[in-house]
Design a protein around this motif. Structure first.
Motif, mmCIF file in Angstrom:
data_model
loop_
_atom_site.group_PDB
_atom_site.id
_atom_site.type_symbol
_atom_site.label_atom_id
_atom_site.label_comp_id
_atom_site.label_asym_id
_atom_site.label_seq_id
_atom_site.Cartn_x
_atom_site.Cartn_y
_atom_site.Cartn_z
ATOM 1 N N ARG A 133 -7.819 -55.225 -2.703
ATOM 2 C CA ARG A 133 -9.041 -54.891 -3.441
ATOM 3 C C ARG A 133 -9.424 -55.999 -4.419
ATOM 4 O O ARG A 133 -10.603 -56.295 -4.607
ATOM 5 N N GLN A 134 -8.446 -56.624 -5.045
ATOM 6 C CA GLN A 134 -8.722 -57.752 -5.936
ATOM 7 C C GLN A 134 -9.410 -58.892 -5.186
ATOM 8 O O GLN A 134 -10.324 -59.529 -5.701
ATOM 9 N N GLU A 135 -8.964 -59.143 -3.968
ATOM 10 C CA GLU A 135 -9.473 -60.275 -3.191
ATOM 11 C C GLU A 135 -10.821 -59.990 -2.539
ATOM 12 O O GLU A 135 -11.629 -60.899 -2.359
ATOM 13 N N THR A 136 -11.089 -58.747 -2.151
ATOM 14 C CA THR A 136 -12.297 -58.443 -1.368
ATOM 15 C C THR A 136 -13.263 -57.474 -2.040
ATOM 16 O O THR A 136 -14.426 -57.389 -1.649
ATOM 17 N N GLY A 137 -12.765 -56.709 -3.032
ATOM 18 C CA GLY A 137 -13.611 -55.687 -3.643
ATOM 19 C C GLY A 137 -13.666 -54.403 -2.844
ATOM 20 O O GLY A 137 -14.368 -53.465 -3.225
ATOM 21 N N LEU A 138 -12.955 -54.340 -1.725
ATOM 22 C CA LEU A 138 -12.953 -53.172 -0.854
ATOM 23 C C LEU A 138 -11.530 -52.713 -0.582
ATOM 24 O O LEU A 138 -10.587 -53.495 -0.692
ATOM 25 N N SER A 139 -11.393 -51.442 -0.202
ATOM 26 C CA SER A 139 -10.112 -50.995 0.333
ATOM 27 C C SER A 139 -9.925 -51.607 1.718
ATOM 28 O O SER A 139 -10.902 -52.021 2.376
ATOM 29 N N PHE A 140 -8.697 -51.645 2.191
ATOM 30 C CA PHE A 140 -8.438 -52.196 3.517
ATOM 31 C C PHE A 140 -9.172 -51.406 4.598
ATOM 32 O O PHE A 140 -9.771 -51.986 5.510
ATOM 33 N N GLN A 141 -9.166 -50.077 4.493
ATOM 34 C CA GLN A 141 -9.807 -49.256 5.528
ATOM 35 C C GLN A 141 -11.328 -49.450 5.544
ATOM 36 O O GLN A 141 -11.944 -49.487 6.610
ATOM 37 N N GLU A 142 -11.953 -49.584 4.361
ATOM 38 C CA GLU A 142 -13.401 -49.834 4.326
ATOM 39 C C GLU A 142 -13.715 -51.211 4.905
ATOM 40 O O GLU A 142 -14.683 -51.389 5.651
ATOM 41 N N TRP A 143 -12.913 -52.196 4.559
ATOM 42 C CA TRP A 143 -13.076 -53.546 5.104
ATOM 43 C C TRP A 143 -12.975 -53.524 6.624
ATOM 44 O O TRP A 143 -13.787 -54.134 7.328
ATOM 45 N N LEU A 144 -11.994 -52.788 7.144
ATOM 46 C CA LEU A 144 -11.786 -52.705 8.591
ATOM 47 C C LEU A 144 -12.945 -51.990 9.274
ATOM 48 O O LEU A 144 -13.406 -52.411 10.342
ATOM 49 N N ARG A 145 -13.461 -50.921 8.672
ATOM 50 C CA ARG A 145 -14.619 -50.223 9.250
ATOM 51 C C ARG A 145 -15.823 -51.149 9.349
ATOM 52 O O ARG A 145 -16.546 -51.143 10.349
ATOM 53 N N ARG A 146 -16.058 -51.929 8.302
ATOM 54 C CA ARG A 146 -17.210 -52.842 8.332
ATOM 55 C C ARG A 146 -17.032 -53.915 9.413
ATOM 56 O O ARG A 146 -17.990 -54.268 10.109
ATOM 57 N N MET A 185 2.274 -59.233 5.487
ATOM 58 C CA MET A 185 2.345 -59.931 4.202
ATOM 59 C C MET A 185 3.728 -59.853 3.553
ATOM 60 O O MET A 185 3.972 -60.470 2.523
ATOM 61 N N SER A 186 4.626 -59.032 4.139
ATOM 62 C CA SER A 186 5.993 -58.850 3.606
ATOM 63 C C SER A 186 5.980 -58.319 2.170
ATOM 64 O O SER A 186 6.718 -58.789 1.297
ATOM 65 N N VAL A 187 5.106 -57.328 1.929
ATOM 66 C CA VAL A 187 5.056 -56.658 0.630
ATOM 67 C C VAL A 187 4.956 -55.160 0.876
ATOM 68 O O VAL A 187 4.744 -54.722 2.012
ATOM 69 N N ASN A 188 5.067 -54.359 -0.178
ATOM 70 C CA ASN A 188 4.924 -52.915 0.017
ATOM 71 C C ASN A 188 3.445 -52.515 0.002
ATOM 72 O O ASN A 188 2.569 -53.304 -0.371
ATOM 73 N N GLU A 189 3.171 -51.291 0.425
ATOM 74 C CA GLU A 189 1.782 -50.837 0.577
ATOM 75 C C GLU A 189 1.040 -50.771 -0.751
ATOM 76 O O GLU A 189 -0.157 -51.063 -0.819
ATOM 77 N N ARG A 190 1.733 -50.387 -1.812
ATOM 78 C CA ARG A 190 1.067 -50.308 -3.122
ATOM 79 C C ARG A 190 0.602 -51.693 -3.568
ATOM 80 O O ARG A 190 -0.515 -51.861 -4.062
ATOM 81 N N THR A 191 1.457 -52.682 -3.363
ATOM 82 C CA THR A 191 1.104 -54.059 -3.758
ATOM 83 C C THR A 191 -0.078 -54.573 -2.953
ATOM 84 O O THR A 191 -1.024 -55.143 -3.506
ATOM 85 N N ILE A 192 -0.058 -54.377 -1.627
ATOM 86 C CA ILE A 192 -1.138 -54.908 -0.795
ATOM 87 C C ILE A 192 -2.443 -54.154 -1.044
ATOM 88 O O ILE A 192 -3.527 -54.736 -0.976
ATOM 89 N N THR A 193 -2.345 -52.866 -1.381
ATOM 90 C CA THR A 193 -3.552 -52.099 -1.715
ATOM 91 C C THR A 193 -4.262 -52.711 -2.914
ATOM 92 O O THR A 193 -5.472 -52.947 -2.902
ATOM 93 N N ARG A 194 -3.487 -52.979 -3.964
ATOM 94 C CA ARG A 194 -4.055 -53.554 -5.192
ATOM 95 C C ARG A 194 -4.570 -54.976 -4.942
ATOM 96 O O ARG A 194 -5.679 -55.323 -5.350
ATOM 97 N N TYR A 204 -6.737 -52.850 18.198
ATOM 98 C CA TYR A 204 -5.469 -52.264 17.783
ATOM 99 C C TYR A 204 -5.706 -51.253 16.658
ATOM 100 O O TYR A 204 -6.554 -51.475 15.797
ATOM 101 N N PRO A 205 -4.977 -50.142 16.630
ATOM 102 C CA PRO A 205 -5.185 -49.122 15.574
ATOM 103 C C PRO A 205 -4.512 -49.526 14.255
ATOM 104 O O PRO A 205 -3.509 -48.952 13.829
ATOM 105 N N TRP A 206 -5.085 -50.516 13.606
ATOM 106 C CA TRP A 206 -4.479 -51.079 12.398
ATOM 107 C C TRP A 206 -4.384 -50.048 11.272
ATOM 108 O O TRP A 206 -5.301 -49.253 11.053
#
Length: 253
Positions: A189-202, A177-186, A166-168
């Motif tokens: 990264r706190q939880e994984t050390g990566l941006s969502f897009q970098e995590w998805l690429r890996r 997650m029922s939150v806004n994009e700014r909140t989930i972005t922050r 799927y093109p996530w």
């Protein structure tokens, strides 16, 4: 069992074996350091914090007492290097994936033939000392994916992994997650050390590796991991692996 709970009382012991596809080693740990290295085939390694998929030129370094689980993705030939905790004071103290140098590979293969009583001032002792020197030089590679600890976020990530085709987008994760994009972005990264897009690429890279080594076509692999065409997948693949998917398949055969 691939990896023994107890090892001989010496600085290094190399365990050698062959195992079939789909074999699983459930959660366990060791009191020593361990280099998990399949000299042929593909293996997936899990800890509570991350997941790795290892092609045959890479290994995972695992410090003592870290719980891990192993999935054999293809028939493999393995060399597992167990290192006593006091072998060197400067051994790396966190898990990582590293490329195995040609020198380290040959040293490991050679040490697998040693008996359990390596004598001082012998060639065998010098080989072991060289292995220890090489282990200190392991360099962290991006062939791993950190996993979030938060239960809700972890569940959302598992849903994404089950549908990598799927093109996530970040908006999709925010929605789940029922939150806004700014909140989930922050938070991501706190939880994984990566941006969502970098995590998805890996994730797409590691899953793609498992398809390629099983001889799936590059086009089929690209589509299964969420790329519209093989060219886009090949560009991403080469940026991480230093070779194209076709070159990787050729070298892995």
């Amino acid at each position: 069992m691939i990896f023994k709970n107890e090892i001989p009382n010496q600085v290094i012991h190399v365990y050698s074996a062959k195992y079939p596809s789909k074999h699983v080693e459930e959660w366990h740990h060791h009191s020593c350091y361990q280099l998990i290295y399949a000299i042929s085939g593909l293996i997936r390694v899990h800890t509570n914090d991350a997941m790795w998929i290892l092609p045959s030129t890479y290994a995972v370094w695992m410090p003592p007492y870290i719980e891990h689980r192993l999935e054999i993705l293809t028939d493999i030939e393995i060399r597992s290097v167990f290192v006593q905790p006091l072998a060197r004071a400067d051994l790396i103290n966190y898990p990582l994936t590293s490329q195995v140098s040609p020198l380290l590979r040959e040293l490991i293969i050679n040490a697998a033939t040693f008996n359990n009583n390596v004598l001082s001032h012998t060639r065998e002792e010098r080989v072991i000392e060289l292995i220890l020197d090489e282990l200190r030089l392991l360099k962290k590679e991006p062939l791993y994916v950190p996993l979030p600890r938060d239960g809700k976020l972890k569940s959302a990530c598992e849903s994404i992994l089950n549908k990598l085709y799927y093109p996530w987008q970040l908006a999709d994760l925010a929605n789940i997650m029922s939150v806004n994009e700014r909140t989930i972005t922050r938070y991501f990264r706190q939880e994984t050390g990566l941006s969502f897009q970098e995590w998805l690429r890996r994730q797409r890279l590691l899953t793609g590796l498992s398809y390629l080594i099983k001889k799936h076509s590059i086009t089929e692999t690209a589509l299964k991991v969420g790329y519209d065409n093989p060219s886009a997948f090949a560009t991403m693949f080469k940026s991480y692996m230093g070779c194209t998917p076709s070159e990787y398949q050729l070298n892995a055969s």
